[in-house]
Design an enzyme around this catalytic site. Structure first.
Site, PDB file in Angstrom:
ATOM      1  N   GLU A 108       0.930  -1.238  -0.206  1.00 27.43           N
ATOM      2  CA  GLU A 108       0.145   0.003  -0.127  1.00 27.43           C
ATOM      3  C   GLU A 108       0.839   1.390  -0.168  1.00 27.43           C
ATOM      4  O   GLU A 108       0.548   2.185  -0.571  1.00 27.43           O
ATOM      5  CB  GLU A 108      -0.832   0.164   1.309  1.00 27.43           C
ATOM      6  CG  GLU A 108      -2.057  -0.969   1.032  1.00 27.43           C
ATOM      7  CD  GLU A 108      -2.963  -1.193   2.366  1.00 27.43           C
ATOM      8  OE1 GLU A 108      -4.115  -0.810   2.038  1.00 27.43           O
ATOM      9  OE2 GLU A 108      -2.412  -1.483   3.386  1.00 27.43           O
ATOM     10  N   GLU A 128      -4.059  -9.442   3.581  1.00 25.74           N
ATOM     11  CA  GLU A 128      -4.842  -9.107   4.628  1.00 25.74           C
ATOM     12  C   GLU A 128      -5.913 -10.040   5.004  1.00 25.74           C
ATOM     13  O   GLU A 128      -5.936 -10.189   6.232  1.00 25.74           O
ATOM     14  CB  GLU A 128      -5.137  -7.686   4.497  1.00 25.74           C
ATOM     15  CG  GLU A 128      -4.023  -6.719   4.765  1.00 25.74           C
ATOM     16  CD  GLU A 128      -3.324  -6.059   3.398  1.00 25.74           C
ATOM     17  OE1 GLU A 128      -2.678  -5.246   3.314  1.00 25.74           O
ATOM     18  OE2 GLU A 128      -3.528  -6.965   2.521  1.00 25.74           O
TER      19      GLU A 128
END
Length: 245
Positions: A108, A128
């Site tokens: 990210e 995740e």
């Protein structure tokens, strides 16, 4: 205790290297604090930023030991999100030089950059959901813009990790380089950026980052400012003079 972010400053660029080798450069609170401090500096004195990782790894993700202890109020604070938003919003371009793993929060952070280049040992993705959380620091809205809705959904819903060739084919990175050549390649991009008018570069980044509804009026206003700038006059006059020779 070593600094989690090693910063080298130049006149037109800054190189920031994630450096927590014992945990594959996992992004902890100290790293986030250092990113905020660096962003404050670059907001005041805009320069191109090159982000890299030490030891053949970009960033293996958020620090799971810290992440495990966070609760609902921590999620709402957007600890990583706010820092990555600030990186993305820096006035001048951000280049992510990705070697090895860029997973979870590390991916990210890379998505927040304007330009991404890598090495053949790059591995990037967002696992995740396998840890019981979502990719909430930018992947769900940045990744679709980078690779399209269908591919972003596949990565985020399956936790698939792309290798270097896949990341290149998908347009997630623009080029691949041998590890020893990665930082020189990032500096070569910064060199090209440095030859341009800084204000024109900043305005181009603003237009690239804007929401679709802002176009085309945003570009017209930015161009209007540039049309009246002395630097535009100087550069175009120099161009015409060179052509006449």
């Amino acid at each position: 205790m070593t600094e989690p972010l090693l910063v080298e400053r130049g006149d037109d660029r800054v190189v920031a290297t994630l450096s927590r080798p014992g945990v594959r450069n996992a992004i902890d609170q100290a790293t986030i604090d250092a990113l905020h401090a660096l962003c404050a500096e670059l907001e005041q004195t805009p320069r191109t930023l090159i982000l890299a990782g030490a030891g053949g790894v970009f960033a293996s993700g958020a620090d799971i030991a810290q992440l495990r202890e966070r609760r609902a109020d921590d999620a709402r604070r957007g600890i990583n999100t706010r820092a990555f938003e600030r990186v993305s919003a820096l006035p001048m371009p951000v280049i992510a030089a990705i070697d090895g793993y860029a997973l979870g929060g590390g991916a990210e952070l890379a998505y927040a950059a304007d330009l991404r280049i890598g090495t053949p040992r790059l591995r990037i993705g967002n696992p995740e959901t396998g840890l019981g959380i979502i990719a909430a620091a930018g992947a769900t809205w940045r990744l679709p813009r980078l690779v399209g809705d269908a591919r972003a959904a596949e990565l985020l819903l399956t936790g698939r990790i792309l290798d270097a060739d896949e990341a290149l084919a998908w347009g997630l990175v623009s080029s691949l380089h041998d590890p020893d050549d990665l930082l020189p390649a990032a500096h070569a991009l910064a060199d090209r950026i440095a030859t341009a008018d800084p204000l024109a570069t900043r305005h181009t980044k603003t237009a690239l980052r804007a929401e679709p509804q802002a176009h085309p009026e945003l570009e017209l206003e930015l161009q209007a400012e540039l049309f009246d700038s002395p630097e535009k006059e100087r550069r175009m006059t120099a161009f015409l003079n060179r052509r006449r020779r």
